[in-house]
Write a protein that holds these residues in place. Sequence first.
Motif, PDB file in Angstrom:
ATOM      1  N   ASP A  76       0.032  32.756  61.469  1.00  0.00           N
ATOM      2  CA  ASP A  76       0.476  34.084  61.078  1.00  0.00           C
ATOM      3  C   ASP A  76       1.623  34.561  61.961  1.00  0.00           C
ATOM      4  N   PHE A  77       2.292  35.600  61.495  1.00  0.00           N
ATOM      5  CA  PHE A  77       3.404  36.179  62.228  1.00  0.00           C
ATOM      6  C   PHE A  77       2.951  36.581  63.635  1.00  0.00           C
ATOM      7  N   GLY A  78       3.760  36.220  64.618  1.00  0.00           N
ATOM      8  CA  GLY A  78       3.456  36.550  66.002  1.00  0.00           C
ATOM      9  C   GLY A  78       2.753  35.454  66.770  1.00  0.00           C
ATOM     10  N   PHE A  79       2.333  34.385  66.073  1.00  0.00           N
ATOM     11  CA  PHE A  79       1.635  33.284  66.737  1.00  0.00           C
ATOM     12  C   PHE A  79       2.540  32.050  66.830  1.00  0.00           C
ATOM     13  N   LEU A  80       2.113  31.093  67.631  1.00  0.00           N
ATOM     14  CA  LEU A  80       2.919  29.908  67.904  1.00  0.00           C
ATOM     15  C   LEU A  80       2.500  28.738  67.019  1.00  0.00           C
ATOM     16  N   MET A  81       3.484  28.117  66.360  1.00  0.00           N
ATOM     17  CA  MET A  81       3.240  26.923  65.560  1.00  0.00           C
ATOM     18  C   MET A  81       3.581  25.698  66.410  1.00  0.00           C
ATOM     19  N   THR A  82       2.656  24.741  66.468  1.00  0.00           N
ATOM     20  CA  THR A  82       2.890  23.546  67.273  1.00  0.00           C
ATOM     21  C   THR A  82       2.489  22.293  66.504  1.00  0.00           C
ATOM     22  N   THR A  83       3.100  21.177  66.886  1.00  0.00           N
ATOM     23  CA  THR A  83       2.649  19.861  66.448  1.00  0.00           C
ATOM     24  C   THR A  83       2.493  19.005  67.693  1.00  0.00           C
ATOM     25  N   ASP A  84       1.657  17.982  67.610  1.00  0.00           N
ATOM     26  CA  ASP A  84       1.446  17.130  68.780  1.00  0.00           C
ATOM     27  C   ASP A  84       2.494  16.016  68.831  1.00  0.00           C
ATOM     28  N   GLY A  85       2.266  15.051  69.686  1.00  0.00           N
ATOM     29  CA  GLY A  85       3.234  13.974  69.869  1.00  0.00           C
ATOM     30  C   GLY A  85       3.106  12.834  68.885  1.00  0.00           C
ATOM     31  N   SER A  86       2.218  12.947  67.907  1.00  0.00           N
ATOM     32  CA  SER A  86       2.015  11.845  66.968  1.00  0.00           C
ATOM     33  C   SER A  86       3.095  11.815  65.887  1.00  0.00           C
ATOM     34  N   PHE A  87       3.310  10.632  65.341  1.00  0.00           N
ATOM     35  CA  PHE A  87       4.250  10.477  64.228  1.00  0.00           C
ATOM     36  C   PHE A  87       3.896   9.212  63.466  1.00  0.00           C
ATOM     37  N   GLU A  88       4.365   9.157  62.228  1.00  0.00           N
ATOM     38  CA  GLU A  88       4.192   7.980  61.389  1.00  0.00           C
ATOM     39  C   GLU A  88       5.465   7.153  61.417  1.00  0.00           C
ATOM     40  N   THR A  89       5.356   5.907  60.968  1.00  0.00           N
ATOM     41  CA  THR A  89       6.541   5.046  60.918  1.00  0.00           C
ATOM     42  C   THR A  89       7.629   5.677  60.074  1.00  0.00           C
ATOM     43  N   ALA A  90       7.239   6.374  58.999  1.00  0.00           N
ATOM     44  CA  ALA A  90       8.214   7.003  58.108  1.00  0.00           C
ATOM     45  C   ALA A  90       8.945   8.164  58.773  1.00  0.00           C
ATOM     46  N   ASP A  91       8.422   8.664  59.911  1.00  0.00           N
ATOM     47  CA  ASP A  91       9.083   9.756  60.633  1.00  0.00           C
ATOM     48  C   ASP A  91      10.232   9.258  61.498  1.00  0.00           C
ATOM     49  N   LEU A  92      10.342   7.955  61.669  1.00  0.00           N
ATOM     50  CA  LEU A  92      11.334   7.382  62.572  1.00  0.00           C
ATOM     51  C   LEU A  92      12.713   7.269  61.916  1.00  0.00           C
ATOM     52  N   HIS A  93      13.714   7.680  62.660  1.00  0.00           N
ATOM     53  CA  HIS A  93      15.106   7.587  62.210  1.00  0.00           C
ATOM     54  C   HIS A  93      15.797   6.468  62.977  1.00  0.00           C
ATOM     55  N   ASP A  94      16.522   5.637  62.265  1.00  0.00           N
ATOM     56  CA  ASP A  94      17.203   4.501  62.876  1.00  0.00           C
ATOM     57  C   ASP A  94      18.452   4.976  63.632  1.00  0.00           C
ATOM     58  N   VAL A  95      18.430   4.838  64.949  1.00  0.00           N
ATOM     59  CA  VAL A  95      19.590   5.202  65.773  1.00  0.00           C
ATOM     60  C   VAL A  95      20.118   3.975  66.519  1.00  0.00           C
ATOM     61  N   SER A  96      19.834   2.806  65.982  1.00  0.00           N
ATOM     62  CA  SER A  96      20.281   1.557  66.610  1.00  0.00           C
ATOM     63  C   SER A  96      21.804   1.522  66.724  1.00  0.00           C
ATOM     64  N   LEU A  97      22.273   0.911  67.806  1.00  0.00           N
ATOM     65  CA  LEU A  97      23.707   0.689  68.036  1.00  0.00           C
ATOM     66  C   LEU A  97      24.506   1.985  68.110  1.00  0.00           C
ATOM     67  N   SER A  98      23.858   3.064  68.502  1.00  0.00           N
ATOM     68  CA  SER A  98      24.558   4.351  68.574  1.00  0.00           C
ATOM     69  C   SER A  98      24.532   4.897  69.994  1.00  0.00           C
ATOM     70  N   THR A  99      25.358   5.896  70.237  1.00  0.00           N
ATOM     71  CA  THR A  99      25.386   6.611  71.502  1.00  0.00           C
ATOM     72  C   THR A  99      25.154   8.088  71.227  1.00  0.00           C
ATOM     73  N   ILE A 100      24.155   8.663  71.884  1.00  0.00           N
ATOM     74  CA  ILE A 100      23.808  10.067  71.654  1.00  0.00           C
ATOM     75  C   ILE A 100      24.161  10.883  72.893  1.00  0.00           C
ATOM     76  N   ARG A 101      24.951  11.906  72.711  1.00  0.00           N
ATOM     77  CA  ARG A 101      25.309  12.807  73.815  1.00  0.00           C
ATOM     78  C   ARG A 101      25.321  14.259  73.319  1.00  0.00           C
ATOM     79  N   SER A 102      26.063  14.507  72.256  1.00  0.00           N
ATOM     80  CA  SER A 102      26.191  15.854  71.702  1.00  0.00           C
ATOM     81  C   SER A 102      25.707  15.857  70.250  1.00  0.00           C
ATOM     82  N   PHE A 103      24.916  16.877  69.887  1.00  0.00           N
ATOM     83  CA  PHE A 103      24.431  16.962  68.514  1.00  0.00           C
ATOM     84  C   PHE A 103      24.091  18.408  68.190  1.00  0.00           C
ATOM     85  N   THR A 104      24.044  18.709  66.908  1.00  0.00           N
ATOM     86  CA  THR A 104      23.704  20.053  66.445  1.00  0.00           C
ATOM     87  C   THR A 104      22.326  20.042  65.804  1.00  0.00           C
TER      88      THR A 104
END
Length: 268
Positions: free
Chosen positions: A211-239
């Motif tokens: 409800d409004f005013g409360f905190l929404m959280t998720t834990d550290g778990s994820f499924e394989t389908a949640d993974l994004h391929d960032v192979s061969l990339s360099t991450i520094r700045s993002f929006t």
Amino acid sequence: MQRIRKVYVCSSHRVAGTPNNFQMELNRDLEMVGEKCHMAVTSTSIPHVFYGVQAGVNNKLYLREFSTNRVLEIESGNYTAASLANKISQKLNANPPTDVTYTVTYSATTMRLTIVQSGSGAQGLRVYTDQELKTVGMIGQLPIANPASLNTILNHNANFTGYFTSWQSGIISLARITELYIRSPELAKGYSTLDSNGRSDVLRKIHVDQDFGFLMTTDGSFETADLHDVSLSTIRSFTIQLTDAYGNLIEMPQDWSFTLSFVYGDLE
């Protein structure tokens, strides 16, 4: 150098923008050059401090008063069904057709809102559905790809059958914004997700389960389908953008956070 397994992202540490649309700049490059790497958004922490009715998201009521189109815009805020009925009544009666007045009521029994048009100039009205707005548009106007309409609250999707001096909504739903989308065109460039609008910049969908005013959280778990391929990339700045299902930015007055978790090597 040891691989980075997690990056903690908080909008309060942004270098530019606002909590709903900001730019992050890491203090070092994360290089995945020469190896396979996938990334998932985990451990989100989002305060539910965004209004249920938001300008540009779900605050417009599109109607036709027999021969004239009109668009009502409701101010951002949290409304009860009764206060929403009062607000719509104010908007309708602020600039009605000649010799027309409106009465808007809410029934706690049926949980529906009713608009009654009266006066010597009353010739009936209709409320456009989202489907009509997106496919053919209001009469005499072009289609609207993203109507940001109040129909998500009014649950109005009935087919047009004519102009009547009394109109009734569907069952009012005060769970107006039911899901959030964390987006990043730079981090989701692997095109492993596809939202209902055909966009592939979604990192993760978050259910609004508090409800409004409360905190929404998720834990550290994820499924394989949640993974994004960032192979061969360099991450520094993002929006990062926080939006509704249509891609509209959520009015977010408070900072929020999440974790980027990295998995190296082949996926089983």
